[in-house]
Design an enzyme around this catalytic site. Structure first.
Site, PDB file in Angstrom:
ATOM      1  CD  GLU A 327     -36.369   2.260  83.079  1.00 28.67           C
ATOM      2  OE1 GLU A 327     -37.167   2.653  83.951  1.00 28.67           O
ATOM      3  OE2 GLU A 327     -35.188   1.998  83.309  1.00 28.67           O
ATOM      4  CG  ASP A 369     -53.171  41.802  68.487  1.00 26.10           C
ATOM      5  OD1 ASP A 369     -53.707  41.392  69.537  1.00 26.10           O
ATOM      6  OD2 ASP A 369     -53.736  41.799  67.388  1.00 26.10           O
ATOM      7  CG  ASP A 650     -57.185  39.339  66.585  1.00 26.75           C
ATOM      8  OD1 ASP A 650     -56.192  39.930  66.126  1.00 26.75           O
ATOM      9  OD2 ASP A 650     -58.194  39.932  67.002  1.00 26.75           O
ATOM     10  CG  ASP A 654     -51.491  39.325  65.020  1.00 30.66           C
ATOM     11  OD1 ASP A 654     -50.649  40.233  65.085  1.00 30.66           O
ATOM     12  OD2 ASP A 654     -52.695  39.488  65.282  1.00 30.66           O
ATOM     13  CG  ASN A 718     -30.263   3.138  93.987  1.00 33.71           C
ATOM     14  OD1 ASN A 718     -30.248   3.274  95.214  1.00 33.71           O
ATOM     15  ND2 ASN A 718     -31.341   2.809  93.314  1.00 33.71           N
ATOM     16  CG  ASN A 743     -35.163   0.756  87.219  1.00 35.01           C
ATOM     17  OD1 ASN A 743     -35.190   1.846  87.766  1.00 35.01           O
ATOM     18  ND2 ASN A 743     -35.134   0.587  85.915  1.00 35.01           N
ATOM     19  CG  ASP A 747     -39.374   2.657  86.109  1.00 35.28           C
ATOM     20  OD1 ASP A 747     -38.892   3.754  86.438  1.00 35.28           O
ATOM     21  OD2 ASP A 747     -38.765   1.797  85.452  1.00 35.28           O
TER      22      ASP A 747
HETATM   23  N1  LIG Z   1     -59.367  49.049  57.353  1.00 39.87           N
HETATM   24  C1  LIG Z   1     -58.331  49.868  57.445  1.00 39.87           C
HETATM   25  N2  LIG Z   1     -58.188  50.856  56.566  1.00 39.87           N
HETATM   26  C2  LIG Z   1     -57.152  51.681  56.635  1.00 39.87           C
HETATM   27  N3  LIG Z   1     -56.191  51.630  57.563  1.00 39.87           N
HETATM   28  C3  LIG Z   1     -56.272  50.658  58.491  1.00 39.87           C
HETATM   29  C4  LIG Z   1     -57.352  49.724  58.478  1.00 39.87           C
HETATM   30  N4  LIG Z   1     -57.165  48.879  59.516  1.00 39.87           N
HETATM   31  C5  LIG Z   1     -56.027  49.279  60.119  1.00 39.87           C
HETATM   32  N5  LIG Z   1     -55.478  50.341  59.522  1.00 39.87           N
HETATM   33  C6  LIG Z   1     -54.239  51.051  59.879  1.00 39.87           C
HETATM   34  O1  LIG Z   1     -53.196  50.128  60.038  1.00 39.87           O
HETATM   35  C7  LIG Z   1     -52.649  50.231  61.331  1.00 39.87           C
HETATM   36  C8  LIG Z   1     -52.248  48.870  61.798  1.00 39.87           C
HETATM   37  O2  LIG Z   1     -53.399  48.108  61.948  1.00 39.87           O
HETATM   38  P1  LIG Z   1     -53.332  46.563  62.092  1.00 39.87           P
HETATM   39  O3  LIG Z   1     -54.698  46.100  62.373  1.00 39.87           O
HETATM   40  O4  LIG Z   1     -52.572  45.993  60.959  1.00 39.87           O
HETATM   41  O5  LIG Z   1     -52.376  46.469  63.364  1.00 39.87           O
HETATM   42  P2  LIG Z   1     -52.373  45.457  64.580  1.00 39.87           P
HETATM   43  O6  LIG Z   1     -50.965  45.171  64.904  1.00 39.87           O
HETATM   44  O7  LIG Z   1     -53.274  44.300  64.304  1.00 39.87           O
HETATM   45  O8  LIG Z   1     -52.966  46.364  65.647  1.00 39.87           O
HETATM   46  P3  LIG Z   1     -53.545  45.892  67.012  1.00 39.87           P
HETATM   47  O9  LIG Z   1     -52.380  45.636  67.869  1.00 39.87           O
HETATM   48  O10 LIG Z   1     -54.300  47.113  67.426  1.00 39.87           O
HETATM   49  O11 LIG Z   1     -54.409  44.707  66.775  1.00 39.87           O
HETATM   50  C9  LIG Z   1     -53.727  50.861  62.175  1.00 39.87           C
HETATM   51  O12 LIG Z   1     -53.197  51.577  63.223  1.00 39.87           O
HETATM   52  C10 LIG Z   1     -54.406  51.776  61.179  1.00 39.87           C
HETATM   53  O13 LIG Z   1     -53.686  52.979  61.105  1.00 39.87           O
HETATM   54 MG   LIG Z   2     -54.604  43.061  65.398  1.00 43.07          MG
END
Ligand SMILES: Nc1ncnc2c1ncn2[C@@H]1O[C@H](COP(=O)(O)OP(=O)(O)OP(=O)(O)O)[C@@H](O)[C@H]1O
Ligand SMILES: [Mg+2]
Length: 916
Positions: A327, A369, A650, A654, A718, A743, A747
């Protein structure tokens, strides 16, 4: 600011949206426009009704409106009332089972049993309600820390220029002008005034995972007869959604309780995926219910068949079944997790929901990432190459032009770290890219297209327009048909050549070479054309001429290597899912000690079904060129193999993965929407903070596991004893009330395990609890426990020679009660650490709990309450014999534990698949 919060408090206290005594009377009349109404008004009508304009509100006006309309918070955020909490506590499956048993017990006329069950239910509910209330207070405090801000445009006095500034989401009022950019949370219900390439993720509202396009300027008249559903209205954005791509300026039409989200009684938390914690709770609950039903049936069957007793056994069987229920489980879980959360908060790691601590402890795969996690996100331009691979400063000039126009015309301006590095490098160029001053339009970067485009006037041919495109190399190359031929930057050659297959192969070779050197790469291309009045869209990004490549250096994060090693030592596999080039990512991985193996290109995954992807994901360390949808799909695939998956990221790109994972983790510098969807927020270096938080989370996991293991072992023991005793004792081995009091003592003592600090490294590393492993454990140690009980019965049988029948019963009941409490203390003491060296001494609450258990076992039978429970003094000869039995029990426990360890039992091997 004090004024604002006083005002909003006043508004809240009244519980009324408006108040006649405060502020400017005109402001009193401004109220939220329900989004359904706003949908039928033109931009102008909306602005008029809100007494707002394209220059935003005055600060003073906003202040009065905040008083009138209240804070921009959802009503659902308020904590539930005590009655609702009680309802929730009573709906708990364990409590329901107890209530059911109480009813049967009462129907059987067993008043004592019913009373004890009622006490158990009351204690369990009270503790649970208190725990939850505390957790809700914590969560509210954390929400304040975690909630974001909005960019609002306001003026200080009439006639002054409007300025954009960040305000807490709660301070937005109807009529405020806000700016949105990719990754932002939509801070209230909005009517768009201007937008560029805007798409919005409305998943929390509609469950639809694909972002939907939104657009300013679609007035009701111009949309024809077909009226879209409210959430599909292109000119409205809703609180709870987030911007996936593009930028916009919008006016707030409704805040807080006036929003669509509030009126529809939806909550962001609803529809969340079931995490490791949910899976464990469900499977353990099922296991316990099965145990209980089995024990009820077995006790009744054994009594009837062997002892010839029937219905009189029912109260006893119920008491046994109640005895099997842990419980205190909800209370122990809440206490253990709350302690862990508080410990992490002191280290500036914010766990938004208690249960996420369990998920962190259970996590065995962490997907991350690349930028800002493995690398420091401090980019510098390292090389600028023409398509032939020669250094050419013109490439930088075009790339910086793109960044500068994106900065100047972005609404609001967005600068990511690549753009910042480009502008810093271009600062040293002579002359600075002049074309940037003639920027006309931008099509902002989005992570699916992986391109950012700027339109400028006057380069190329006089009076014409030039599209300057920069982005991922493959994405730009796909849209190029020609390339420039430069003379190494010495002259001004503007010759171009068709981009044939040979040229493409050569460029790809160059790209691989640069990327293998660890550089992040952008391709830059242009298209010259005549001037035109029409706005440019993504469809115009074609027939480009490749200008060259820019290579960036992003040094590895200094603490990442150690953090990766620490995570690995703790059994967490780190996988990298990035949008970047595979070779760049391979280098970033090796720099921090991750062996990337053969990288998998995310677009290749589109051909695989879910099962094939799950197999591939299990053996792959690095995924490159992933879009947000790929990231989420890979995470889901890993989870489907039974792993507990965390995701650390970030960016706006993502968020889908943060939501798909068992556990979403975000640095505090992440974009607002990512922070909103994350379960854990970190300060400091990301990976290192995760690896430092792991031991705390693992301790919580181990604490909960220890409670369940020791409780179930003792309880199963038990039941086995009762069944065996039913075969040869002509009376019940223990009275129902005695079973229940015993019990209650168990507990109370086991609650102390919430304060334990078990070892969690090496062989002691806990895995997520799985029901099958738990059942095996409980049966193994339950048998050992039952053996000690039966030895006690043998001793008691010997001592009972010549006693009257009632006195024999008292002797048996008391003897077993005493032995049972002491063996329980011994069980807790020994099984709380899974074995091996080094062993940790038990902290004082555990020692005190165990000590109290022994004291009650020895002394309660001698007191009046003990006598009223049907117990009495034991013969002195019993105690040395009991000591011998306990000695044997301790040895048997050690032996059973050693055998389980040698067989690689549940303690050491982490289960790969938890039962769902
Ligand atoms: N400001 C920008 N202008 C033009 N192309 C960009 C810009 N920022 C990123 N890219 C292109 O887009 C691709 C993916 O970038 P993005 O930041 O979306 O990936 P990510 O998964 O966040 O990468 P990471 O794992 O490095 O954080 C980059 O490799 C680059 O070629
Ligand atoms: Mg990134």
């Amino acid at each position: 600011m004090a004024g604002l919060s006083e005002a909003s408090e006043a508004a809240r206290d009244r519980g009324q949206p408006r108040h006649p005594d405060h502020g400017d009377h005109a402001e009193q009349d401004v109220v939220c426009i329900p989004p359904a109404v706003a949908a039928d008004l033109t931009e102008l009508q909306v602005l008029r009704r809100l007494r707002s304009g394209p220059r935003g509100l005055l600060e003073d006006q906003a202040h009065h409106r905040l008083m009138a309309c209240g804070e921009n918070v959802l009503a659902t955020v308020e904590p539930p009332s005590w009655s609702r909490r009680l309802g929730r506590a009573l709906r708990d499956p364990f409590t329901l089972v107890l209530c059911f048993l109480a009813v049967i017990s009462a129907a059987n006329g067993a008043r004592q049993g019913t009373a004890v069950i009622a006490v158990l239910v009351a204690v369990s509910c009270a503790l649970r309600m208190a725990g939850e209330s505390r957790a809700d207070q914590d969560a509210a405090a954390l929400r304040d820390i975690a909630c974001g801000t909005a960019t609002v445009v306001r003026r200080t006095v009439d006639g002054s220029a409007p300025t954009a500034r960040e305000v807490p989401l709660g301070e937005l009022v109807p009529g405020d002008l806000v700016r949105l950019t990719a990754g932002d949370l939509v801070p209230a219900d909005l009517r768009l005034l201007r937008s560029v390439g805007l798409t919005v993720d409305q998943a929390p509202l509609t469950g639809e995972s694909a972002p939907v396009p939104k657009q300013a300027g679609s007035d009701p008249q111009s949309r024809g007869d077909r009226r879209p559903a409210l959430l599909d209205q292109p000119q409205l954005c809703f609180l709870g959604s987030r911007v996936a791509a593009g930028t916009a300026t919008a006016v707030v039409v409704a805040t807080g309780r006036g929003t669509h989200l509030a009126t529809a009684h939806r909550h962001l938390e609803r529809g969340r995926r079931a995490t490791a914690f949910d899976r464990t709770t469900r499977s353990v609950a099922r296991l316990l219910i099965r145990f209980m039903l089995a024990s009820l049936t077995l006790v009744l069957a054994a009594g009837t068949l062997l002892g010839g007793r029937g219905w009189e056994l029912v109260p006893f069987a119920i008491a046994v079944a109640v005895g099997l229920t842990p419980e205190m489980l909800p209370v122990v879980v809440t206490t253990v997790l709350a302690r862990g959360v508080a410990e992490l908060r002191r280290r500036r790691v914010v766990v938004k929901r208690q249960r996420s601590l369990y998920d962190l402890g259970a996590m065995d795969v962490l997907c991350v990432d690349k930028t800002g996690t493995l690398t420091g996100d401090r980019l510098t331009v390292h090389s600028t190459l023409d398509p032939q691979g020669r250094s050419d400063p013109r490439v930088l000039r075009w790339a910086a032009t793109n960044s500068l126009v994106c900065l100047q015309l972005g609404d609001p301006p967005v600068l990511d770290s690549l753009d910042q590095a480009l502008l810093e490098a271009a600062d040293q160029l002579e002359p600075f890219p002049a074309t940037a001053t003639a920027g006309l339009q931008v099509i902002p970067f989005d992570p699916v297209r992986r391109l950012a485009t700027a339109v400028v006037r006057g380069s190329g041919r006089p009076g014409g327009h030039t599209l300057v495109v920069k982005g991922g190399v493959e994405d730009v190359l796909d849209r190029c048909t020609r390339l420039t031929v430069s003379d190494g930057g010495n002259g001004d050659s503007n010759d171009t050549l068709p981009l044939d297959a040979d040229q493409r192969t050569r460029i790809h070779r160059l790209v691989r070479r640069q990327a293998a050197d660890g550089q992040r790469l952008l391709a830059v291309a242009v298209a010259h054309g005549p001037a035109r009045g029409l706005r440019y869209t993504e469809r115009d990004e074609h027939d480009l001429t490749l200008v060259g490549l820019v290579g960036f250096r992003d040094e590895p994060e200094p603490s990442a290597g150690d953090a990766v090693a620490a995570l690995r030592a703790n059994g967490v596999t780190v996988k990298v899912i990035t949008g970047d080039h595979p070779e760049t990512a391979v280098r970033a991985c090796t720099d921090v000690g991750i062996r990337p193996g053969r990288p998998v290109l995310a677009p290749d995954l589109d051909r695989l079904d879910d099962a094939a992807l799950a197999r591939l994901a299990a053996t792959t360390t690095l995924f490159a060129r992933a879009t947000p949808a790929h990231k989420a799909r890979i995470v889901r695939a890993l989870r489907s193999t039974g792993r507990t998956v965390g995701f650390l990221g970030d960016g706006a790109n993502d968020i889908a993965a943060l939501r798909a994972a068992d556990l979403g983790i975000c640095p505090h510098t992440a974009v607002d929407a990512a922070r909103e969807h994350a379960d854990i927020l970190l300060t400091g270096s990301d990976l290192a903070a995760v690896s430092r938080s792991l031991p705390t989370a693992r301790r919580s996991l181990a604490g909960i596991g220890n409670y369940l293991r020791t409780t179930l072992s003792a309880n199963v023991g038990n039941v086995i004893t009762m069944l065996a005793a039913g075969a040869f004792l002509p009376f019940l081995p223990m009275l129902p009330a005695q079973v229940l009091v015993q019990n209650l003592c168990f507990d109370a003592a086991q609650l102390s395990l919430a304060f334990d600090r078990p070892l969690t490294t090496g062989a002691h590393r806990p895995g997520p609890l799985d029901a099958r492993g738990l059942a095996r454990y409980a049966l193994c140690f339950g048998l050992v426990n039952a053996a000690a009980d039966l030895a006690t019965f043998a001793v008691l049988g010997h001592l009972a020679h010549g006693l009257s029948a009632p006195r024999t019963q008292v002797l048996f009941h008391t003897g077993w009660f005493t032995e049972n409490l002491i063996t329980q203390a011994v069980t807790i003491h020994i099984l709380r650490s899974p074995g091996g060296r080094p062993r940790l001494p038990a902290p004082w609450p555990v020692r005190a709990g165990n000590g109290a258990l022994v004291a009650v076992g020895l002394l309660l039978p001698l007191t009046p309450p003990g006598r009223s429970l049907g117990m009495g003094a034991l013969p002195l000869a019993y105690y040395p014999l009991l000591t011998a039995i306990l000695g044997g029990y301790v040895l048997a426990l050690f032996a059973a534990r050693a055998i389980r360890r040698r067989r690689g039992g549940a303690v050491r091997r982490r289960p790969q698949i938890t039962q769902r």
